[in-house]
Design an enzyme around this catalytic site. Structure first.
Site, PDB file in Angstrom:
ATOM      1  N   ASP A 291       0.865  -1.168   0.000  1.00 45.15           N
ATOM      2  CA  ASP A 291       0.000   0.000   0.000  1.00 45.15           C
ATOM      3  C   ASP A 291       0.906   1.223   0.000  1.00 45.15           C
ATOM      4  O   ASP A 291       2.105   1.134   0.278  1.00 45.15           O
ATOM      5  CB  ASP A 291      -0.929  -0.022   1.214  1.00 45.15           C
ATOM      6  CG  ASP A 291      -2.207   0.764   0.985  1.00 45.15           C
ATOM      7  OD1 ASP A 291      -2.220   1.650   0.105  1.00 45.15           O
ATOM      8  OD2 ASP A 291      -3.197   0.506   1.697  1.00 45.15           O
ATOM      9  N   TRP A 292       0.336   2.375  -0.283  1.00 37.49           N
ATOM     10  CA  TRP A 292       1.140   3.590  -0.493  1.00 37.49           C
ATOM     11  C   TRP A 292       1.766   4.052   0.827  1.00 37.49           C
ATOM     12  O   TRP A 292       1.087   4.501   1.732  1.00 37.49           O
ATOM     13  CB  TRP A 292       0.252   4.667  -1.109  1.00 37.49           C
ATOM     14  CG  TRP A 292       0.222   4.629  -2.612  1.00 37.49           C
ATOM     15  CD1 TRP A 292       0.446   5.684  -3.438  1.00 37.49           C
ATOM     16  CD2 TRP A 292      -0.028   3.506  -3.475  1.00 37.49           C
ATOM     17  NE1 TRP A 292       0.356   5.283  -4.761  1.00 37.49           N
ATOM     18  CE2 TRP A 292       0.080   3.959  -4.815  1.00 37.49           C
ATOM     19  CE3 TRP A 292      -0.296   2.155  -3.260  1.00 37.49           C
ATOM     20  CZ2 TRP A 292      -0.097   3.117  -5.922  1.00 37.49           C
ATOM     21  CZ3 TRP A 292      -0.483   1.323  -4.349  1.00 37.49           C
ATOM     22  CH2 TRP A 292      -0.380   1.793  -5.652  1.00 37.49           C
TER      23      TRP A 292
END
Length: 871
Positions: A291-292
């Site tokens: 995920d970012w």
């Protein structure tokens, strides 16, 4: 070049150590949950079912790559460094442009001329596998049409442990079977369209509060690490891992690891969940994407199973990366073994080829950071101005599909006879939720507000409406067509005007209300992603009670991201009908009009339970840190008993049960039959893997990895694989450079020898041991339409596993069957070994317990008319 980062000790810190740094928390480390190590990271299986051709194509491609090109494909180029929310580097020498990763689960985030589909939760309410697949395929077509390579969805985490969870709407249902089937069908639809699906968020990502320490600090919480979801092995397998197994079996190309920790090890460097559960036990052949900013280490995350880092920089727009330069160095000095970098790229390219993508990709034709036609290609640094948007319309005829899903996902919770409407004499529509946002449907960034009708919730899972049909607009159009007098009060607070209208003769009142939620980086009215409570927003409950007190024919329509409390008014005698319309997307008004007027006979079923109180669910969001400045600890002590399983276990009353939904016709159930299959005995998987393969060779001379300034211009903040010095310590900014990997990495992390297969894994079958999917029983029943109009019924099959620690019943099959009046159709479900098994933590495998098993068929989890023993 400002790319290398901190010390090798940090880059290679043990992935199994609990991420609790506050001194007072560390003193109590032994009291916290821990995650067992599992190494080495499994490599791809060239004979994995469904992946053979993709593996061969990937091998041919990867064998030609240099180390720099391999690193380029695993590392994002940095936030706002390209046109998509995530891009990796390209391989121009072989004709591969930068791969594009783009949100979202309901449409193309930041895109123009795109569709907004109903939420996953609303789609789950259709209980229609075909619609789930068609929705995925239409979303895949739109992403492909914009040049997207990886669609960041669908969602099985959160599964919906707590009804207040902010992103539950992006997923499907707190039932793992319904979620697993919806996930698999969506994946197949997306990938059949030629785009890689990325199932997310892996795993136990069940609330927004404290998912990222920095985000929490922004809300004033003094914590140093992200929340830890503490979960036991049995619960993990029987609930949270279950739908991801269905996704892997469906051939998903990518899986996104989550922000949270699992048993005090971060999701994107948790060797237990990534190496053991996902890549070994489930035999996942695709790639794991972070995920970012969910990556916290370099070499440690690499050997723990991470394959691609997004968006590439450690924090947005820093130009620093855990990988990039550092991954190049780590491979060169042996901290990350050569086979691991090869396996990362093999997994990425195998998923690429499996979905039919080719090296001659069409260009990315939109830009995430501006809708202007011309602008900077590298938005973060405002460089390389050119055409970046071609404004390609990819909507096709998807509006009709969106309308169909939204209508068939609408759940008729209550109806005393006022529906369907038939040219009412006077229709009064009331409530904010019936009308538009005066500033436009896309006025709030990432839909971070609740103004007007709720067609989409907020966060990175949002997209831009091409249009939004409001209930007011659609109902008014129908009223004009019918010659019905029509008035609307598009406010929850104009009570005098509302009363003046709904108290008039012949008035039918429809009250529209909502409850919103979303992702944690946006706070709407004090709801930091997760809902603060389960009541309706904008005094919706008071509005309903007021109108019902004035009007004897009051219909309530709820748009929400999950259950709301209806206890105070659902049984009011003047409330003649209640409908849950979920989060329906762009065709909201048309869809609800279709159901209210009987153009679509309601067949939606509630994908969750409607409890009488907030406390009745037995689970809740952790809103206050409970571990000093260390990682908040969320104990999943309820085990598998969430939603209807919890209510059944406690023999608690509910308002509307899981699977409940009414129709304008009636159905009768009869003639249950059980046929036993001749499946053989279960045999645990044995044997070993092949040795870790490597592809190609590379120079060990650091001068071959310097930035080629004579070939192209350096872009600030862009994440490159190159070095800025032949002095490795200087290139890495690491004062401890030169220490061996053995000093930092866990045992076996570098092992490339053949590895023993887990007994629960599939030798060549993604999804686990092949025999888990052997059919043991076939169960049938007859469903008869005893009413006067055509309708669709949703028969559901539940199983009692019989043990004292098992739920009373668990869903194991369903169908949506269209039946003409007076006709009978057969409902048929096959039960596999997996369906009848429990996870045994001692032997680490699925087993069928000695307890007697029973099968039930009915119209909801608590209306089970038919039953039979499984002999």
């Amino acid at each position: 070049m400002r790319q290398a980062l901190v010390s090798l000790a940090l880059l290679a810190s043990s992935p199994v150590s609990a991420a609790v740094t506050a001194r007072d928390a560390q003193l109590h480390q032994r009291e916290l949950a821990t995650s067992d190590p599992f190494y080495p990271s499994p490599w791809m299986n060239p004979e994995a079912n469904g992946w053979e051709d993709a593996y061969a194509k990937a091998k041919a491609f990867v064998s030609q790559l240099t180390l720099l090109e391999k690193v380029n494909l695993t590392t994002g180029i940095g936030w706002q460094g390209g046109q998509c929310v995530g891009n990796v580097g390209s391989v121009p020498r072989l004709g591969l442009r930068s791969l594009c990763m783009q949100d979202s689960p309901v449409g193309i985030r930041f895109g123009d001329y795109v569709s907004v589909f109903p939420s996953g939760q609303t789609t789950a309410a259709t209980f229609d596998k075909g619609l789930m697949n068609r929705r995925g395929n239409a979303m895949g077509q739109e992403h492909k049409g914009k040049g997207v390579n990886v669609l960041l969805g669908p969602v099985a985490g959160p599964i919906g442990r707590t009804p207040e969870g902010g992103r539950n709407w992006e997923g499907f249902s707190p039932d793992p079977v319904l979620t697993g089937i919806a996930l698999a069908e969506t994946i197949k639809g997306i990938q059949d369209a030629g785009v890689i699906a990325c199932a997310k968020h892996f795993i136990a990502n069940e609330q927004e509060h404290f998912r990222q320490s920095g985000e929490a600090q922004g809300y004033g919480f003094d914590i140093s690490e992200s929340l830890s979801s503490n979960i036991d092995d049995k619960t993990m397998h029987e609930l949270y891992l279950w739908p991801f197994a269905d996704g892997v079996r469906a051939g998903v190309g990518a899986i996104m690891c989550s922000y949270n920790q699992i048993n005090n090890s971060y999701g994107c460097q948790n060797s237990k969940t990534l190496n053991n559960l996902l890549k070994n036990e489930l035999g996942f052949q695709g790639f794991v994407m972070s995920d970012w900013q969910a990556q916290h280490t370099g070499a440690a995350s690499a050997v723990a199973g991470l394959d691609m880092t997004m968006p590439g920089d450690t924090s947005f727009n820093t130009g620093l990366s855990y990988w990039g330069t550092n991954l190049t160095l780590a491979v060169l000095n042996g901290t990350v073994p050569e086979y691991r970098i090869d396996d990362m790229v093999m997994r990425i390219m195998a998923a690429f080829f499996k979905t039919g993508q080719t090296l001659d990709l069409p260009p990315i034709n939109f830009d995430s950071w501006t809708t202007d036609t011309f602008g900077p290609l590298h938005f973060a640094v405002n460089e390389d101005r050119q055409q970046i948007n071609w404004h390609v319309n990819v909507q096709d005829n998807h509006g009709s599909l969106i309308r169909e899903i939204a209508a068939k996902g609408t759940v008729l919770l209550k109806n005393t006879g006022s529906l369907p409407l038939n040219k009412p004499k006077f229709l009064v529509v009331v409530g904010d939720d019936a009308g538009p946002n005066p500033a436009g449907p896309n006025a709030c960034p990432d839909r971070g507000c609740d103004v007007g009708t709720l067609g989409m919730a907020w966060g990175s899972g949002s997209a831009n409406f091409p249009y939004l049909i409001t209930p007011d607009a659609a109902l008014q159009a129908q009223a004009i067509k019918d010659g019905t007098r029509y008035e609307s009060v598009l406010s929850n607070y104009q009570l005098d005007q509302t009363k003046a209208l709904v108290t008039q003769a012949n008035a039918t009142a429809i009250v529209f209300v909502n409850a919103d939620s979303g992702e944690g980086y946006i706070n709407v009215d004090g709801n930091e992603g997760d809902r603060k409570n389960l009541t309706l927003w904008h005094d919706g409950d008071a509005l309903i009670k007021s109108v019902a007190g004035w009007n004897p024919n009051t219909i309530v329509v709820i748009h929400s991201t999950g259950p709301v409390l209806v206890t105070d008014w659902y049984d009011h005698p003047n409330i003649t009908a209640i409908l849950w319309a979920g989060v329906p997307g762009q065709e909201s008004g048309n869809a609800i009009t279709d159901v209210l007027y009987g153009k679509v006979n309601p067949s939606g079923r509630s994908p969750f339970t409607w409890g009488p109180t907030r406390e009745s669910y037995g689970t809740d969001v952790l809103y206050t840190p409970n571990n000093g400045k260390g990682a908040p600890q969320q104990a999943f002590s309820e085990g598998v008993f969430i939603d209807y399983r919890h209510f059944d276990r406690t023999n608690a009353s509910v308002i509307y049960e899981f699977g409940h939904g009414l129709s304008y016709t009636t159905f009768q159930y009869s003639n249950i039959q059980v046929v036993k299959s001749n499946a053989g005995a279960y045999k645990p998987t044995t044997g070993t893997t092949i040795p870790a393969p490597t592809f190609g060779s590379f120079s060990k001379d650091l001068k071959d990895y310097l930035f080629p300034s004579d070939q192209f211009r350096y872009i600030t903040q862009y994440i490159y694989p190159y070095l800025n010095s032949t002095d490795p310590a200087k290139a890495s900014l690491d004062p401890h450079y030169g220490k061996t990997a053995a000093e930092f990495l866990p045992p076996h992390a570098l092992d490339s020898n053949p590895q023993p297969l887990l007994r629960s894994s599939g030798k060549n079958e993604p999804g686990g041991n092949r025999q888990l999917y052997d059919i043991l029983y076939t169960v049938t029943a007859d469903i008869t339409n005893t009413g006067s109009i055509v309708g669709a019924e949703v028969p559901q099959l539940y199983v009692s596993l019989g043990g004292p620690d098992d739920p009373k019943v668990v869903l194991r099959g369903f169908d949506r069957i269209r039946i003409d009046p007076g006709k009978t159709a057969q409902f048929r479900v096959t039960l596999t070994r997996r369906d009848l098994s429990n996870w045994d933590p001692a032997i680490q495998d699925w087993v069928i317990s000695k307890y007697p098993k029973k099968v039930y068929i009915g119209r909801s989890s608590r209306k089970l008319e038919l039953s039979a023993d499984l002999a």
